[in-house]
Write a protein that holds these residues in place. Structure first.
Motif, PDB file in Angstrom:
ATOM      1  N   GLU A 129       1.249  10.189  -4.198  1.00  0.00           N
ATOM      2  CA  GLU A 129      -0.175   9.839  -4.292  1.00  0.00           C
ATOM      3  C   GLU A 129      -0.692   9.678  -5.723  1.00  0.00           C
ATOM      4  OE1 GLU A 129      -2.153  14.288  -3.560  1.00  0.00           O
ATOM      5  OE2 GLU A 129      -3.372  12.488  -3.611  1.00  0.00           O
TER       6      GLU A 129
ATOM      7  N   LYS B 134       0.690   8.167  -8.112  1.00  0.00           N
ATOM      8  CA  LYS B 134       1.163   6.945  -8.765  1.00  0.00           C
ATOM      9  C   LYS B 134       0.175   5.772  -8.618  1.00  0.00           C
ATOM     10  CE  LYS B 134       5.026   8.512 -10.360  1.00  0.00           C
ATOM     11  NZ  LYS B 134       6.236   8.698  -9.541  1.00  0.00           N
ATOM     12  N   LYS B 135       0.333   4.832  -9.558  1.00  0.00           N
ATOM     13  CA  LYS B 135      -0.412   3.569  -9.483  1.00  0.00           C
ATOM     14  C   LYS B 135       0.549   2.461  -9.070  1.00  0.00           C
ATOM     15  CE  LYS B 135      -4.046   4.235 -12.892  1.00  0.00           C
ATOM     16  NZ  LYS B 135      -4.589   3.835 -14.181  1.00  0.00           N
ATOM     17  N   LEU B 136       0.017   1.370  -8.608  1.00  0.00           N
ATOM     18  CA  LEU B 136       0.888   0.208  -8.413  1.00  0.00           C
ATOM     19  C   LEU B 136       0.132  -1.069  -8.744  1.00  0.00           C
ATOM     20  CD1 LEU B 136       1.654  -0.818  -4.750  1.00  0.00           C
ATOM     21  CD2 LEU B 136      -0.442   0.311  -5.431  1.00  0.00           C
ATOM     22  N   THR B 137       0.899  -2.069  -9.135  1.00  0.00           N
ATOM     23  CA  THR B 137       0.287  -3.368  -9.414  1.00  0.00           C
ATOM     24  C   THR B 137       0.372  -4.193  -8.140  1.00  0.00           C
ATOM     25  OG1 THR B 137       2.359  -4.409 -10.058  1.00  0.00           O
ATOM     26  CG2 THR B 137       1.154  -3.253 -11.788  1.00  0.00           C
ATOM     27  N   TRP B 138      -0.469  -5.215  -8.052  1.00  0.00           N
ATOM     28  CA  TRP B 138      -0.401  -6.111  -6.900  1.00  0.00           C
ATOM     29  C   TRP B 138       0.919  -6.869  -6.886  1.00  0.00           C
ATOM     30  CZ3 TRP B 138      -3.098  -4.812  -3.054  1.00  0.00           C
ATOM     31  CH2 TRP B 138      -4.385  -4.284  -3.210  1.00  0.00           C
TER      32      TRP B 138
ATOM     33  N   TYR C 142       1.232   3.643   5.985  1.00  0.00           N
ATOM     34  CA  TYR C 142       0.489   2.399   6.123  1.00  0.00           C
ATOM     35  C   TYR C 142       1.458   1.276   6.482  1.00  0.00           C
ATOM     36  CZ  TYR C 142      -2.976   5.090   3.573  1.00  0.00           C
ATOM     37  OH  TYR C 142      -3.849   6.053   3.182  1.00  0.00           O
TER      38      TYR C 142
ATOM     39  N   LYS D 190      -4.412  -3.351 -11.238  1.00  0.00           N
ATOM     40  CA  LYS D 190      -3.636  -2.238 -10.689  1.00  0.00           C
ATOM     41  C   LYS D 190      -4.494  -1.495  -9.679  1.00  0.00           C
ATOM     42  CE  LYS D 190      -0.577  -1.084 -14.514  1.00  0.00           C
ATOM     43  NZ  LYS D 190      -0.235  -0.092 -15.529  1.00  0.00           N
ATOM     44  N   LEU D 191      -3.854  -0.727  -8.829  1.00  0.00           N
ATOM     45  CA  LEU D 191      -4.656   0.179  -8.001  1.00  0.00           C
ATOM     46  C   LEU D 191      -3.908   1.477  -7.782  1.00  0.00           C
ATOM     47  CD1 LEU D 191      -4.893  -0.607  -4.194  1.00  0.00           C
ATOM     48  CD2 LEU D 191      -2.976  -1.295  -5.618  1.00  0.00           C
ATOM     49  N   THR D 192      -4.679   2.538  -7.552  1.00  0.00           N
ATOM     50  CA  THR D 192      -4.071   3.836  -7.274  1.00  0.00           C
ATOM     51  C   THR D 192      -3.922   3.955  -5.760  1.00  0.00           C
ATOM     52  OG1 THR D 192      -6.168   4.980  -7.032  1.00  0.00           O
ATOM     53  CG2 THR D 192      -5.283   4.824  -9.255  1.00  0.00           C
ATOM     54  N   TRP D 193      -3.046   4.833  -5.321  1.00  0.00           N
ATOM     55  CA  TRP D 193      -2.904   5.079  -3.884  1.00  0.00           C
ATOM     56  C   TRP D 193      -4.181   5.695  -3.324  1.00  0.00           C
ATOM     57  CZ3 TRP D 193       0.272   2.222  -1.544  1.00  0.00           C
ATOM     58  CH2 TRP D 193       1.497   1.876  -2.107  1.00  0.00           C
ATOM     59  N   HIS D 194      -4.949   6.358  -4.191  1.00  0.00           N
ATOM     60  CA  HIS D 194      -6.238   6.915  -3.756  1.00  0.00           C
ATOM     61  C   HIS D 194      -7.198   5.787  -3.380  1.00  0.00           C
ATOM     62  CE1 HIS D 194      -6.057  11.325  -4.854  1.00  0.00           C
ATOM     63  NE2 HIS D 194      -4.849  10.864  -5.043  1.00  0.00           N
TER      64      HIS D 194
ATOM     65  N   PHE E  57      -6.284   2.766  -2.558  1.00  0.00           N
ATOM     66  CA  PHE E  57      -5.673   2.124  -1.388  1.00  0.00           C
ATOM     67  C   PHE E  57      -6.035   2.906  -0.121  1.00  0.00           C
ATOM     68  CE2 PHE E  57      -2.066   1.274   1.476  1.00  0.00           C
ATOM     69  CZ  PHE E  57      -2.020  -0.107   1.424  1.00  0.00           C
ATOM     70  N   SER E  58      -5.923   4.203  -0.220  1.00  0.00           N
ATOM     71  CA  SER E  58      -6.231   5.081   0.914  1.00  0.00           C
ATOM     72  C   SER E  58      -7.714   4.982   1.293  1.00  0.00           C
ATOM     73  CB  SER E  58      -5.866   6.518   0.536  1.00  0.00           C
ATOM     74  OG  SER E  58      -6.492   7.422   1.400  1.00  0.00           O
TER      75      SER E  58
ATOM     76  N   ASN F 167      -8.431   1.947   3.324  1.00  0.00           N
ATOM     77  CA  ASN F 167      -7.945   2.132   4.692  1.00  0.00           C
ATOM     78  C   ASN F 167      -8.866   3.043   5.500  1.00  0.00           C
ATOM     79  OD1 ASN F 167      -5.137   1.019   5.550  1.00  0.00           O
ATOM     80  ND2 ASN F 167      -5.020   1.383   3.344  1.00  0.00           N
TER      81      ASN F 167
END
Lengths: 209, 209
Positions: free
Chosen positions: A165, A167-171, A202, B168-172, B174-175, B178
């Motif tokens: 949780e 971590k970050k991610l790029t598109w 997810y 970028k986005l964090t899982w937070h 993203f969550s 959702n």
């Protein structure tokens, strides 16, 4: 306990439980109970490879798809190792010396830095009855097969990417995961491990509205 | 063209096209053709609000769900404004002065920094026939209704979050997206705009395997 007593007990257990419960969500309970009845698998570590050629290893491979047959041995993924050791179904030996659980985890962490994040997801899905295999070929963490499925005979239900949780991610990364799943005609499952060790899932599909 | 000629032409067009084509993916073509036949909507900007009380505004509201009825006027979202202006269906006036397209975009960008990213998604979905409304209540960018649907009478098919590929986005985060979709019983659609202005869509569901 004599061999005959053991055999009788094991056989009764098999008759009573395996047919009714084995393919259900109680697989975890089953494994625990089996672990009292079955001999532990003796596995050996050589370099990064952990395998066994014991009768118990073959039996568990056949019944529950733990490990992969490589030549005349059953070879295990790191997550499988941790799961079987944690459930007292396996001892891992380096030469003649049994490796303790903590030392084993430390060793596996050296081979795969992500194992600490991957294992809780493996465990959660395995307890629910899914059959989980590695997914290097797919550039993913796991392939997940339907409950009770035989990998190779059925298609994987999901390919799984695991992340923590924090971590970050790029598109771009997100898109790459989707492309992998799409090109292999599998569904994408993102498994996000939180700080308390719980996993949120997810399912993602690339669509054209 | 006399009023009668105009009316006859418009009526024929309506008869021939609207019933057969309006609810299909040719809505865009339809709008283009309509734009030659219909008078332009005259809208007025006061502060951040752009609205019109012209007959054309009411007509387009009724037929294609552009705008929302607010008291005795039709009030538009910024994306709708850009879409209608781009398709020569609307002129926006500040007092008596018509605002040119570029100046309008600049103005709207001041009100909503994200409009440049949101508009291409609005346009892409609207061309495909979807009815798109704002989604502030949902903490999202858009609600998307099925093709030809009347918002308020049907449930939204998706709530949409728009982002640019460079982000970028964090899982937070993203969550959170959702959770919003889940709690409002809507499906989540992520719309990612790439550098060339193309949109890629991902449908996401929070599942319990």
């Amino acid at each position: 306990m004599s061999f005959h007593q053991y055999f009788y007990l094991f056989h009764s257990y098999n008759k009573f439980f395996i047919k009714t419960i084995f393919k259900t969500k109680y697989i975890f309970l089953n494994i625990i109970v089996l672990s009292f009845l079955m001999e532990k698998i003796q596995a050996h570590i050589i370099g990064e490879i952990i395998s066994s050629n014991s009768a118990e290893a073959y039996s568990l491979y056949k019944k529950s798809n733990f490990g992969e047959k490589v030549e005349d041995k059953i070879q295990y993924s790191f997550s499988e190792i941790l799961f079987l050791v944690e459930n007292k179904k396996m001892d891992v030996f380096s030469g003649n010396k049994k490796i303790q659980k903590e030392a084993l985890l430390k060793k596996l962490r050296r081979f795969d830095k992500k194992i600490q994040i991957k294992y809780p997801v493996f465990k959660d899905l395995r307890i629910k009855g899914y059959v989980i295999k590695t997914a290097l070929k797919f550039g993913a963490d796991f392939r997940v097969y339907p409950k009770g499925a035989k990998p190779g005979k059925k298609h994987a239900k999901w390919i799984v990417f695991v992340d923590h949780e924090s971590k970050k991610l790029t598109w771009h990364e997100f898109s790459a995961k989707n492309r992998v799943a799409h090109s292999t005609k599998k569904n994408l499952l993102l498994a996000i491990l939180d700080e308390e060790g719980d996993v949120t899932y997810y399912e993602v599909s690339w669509i054209k509205p």
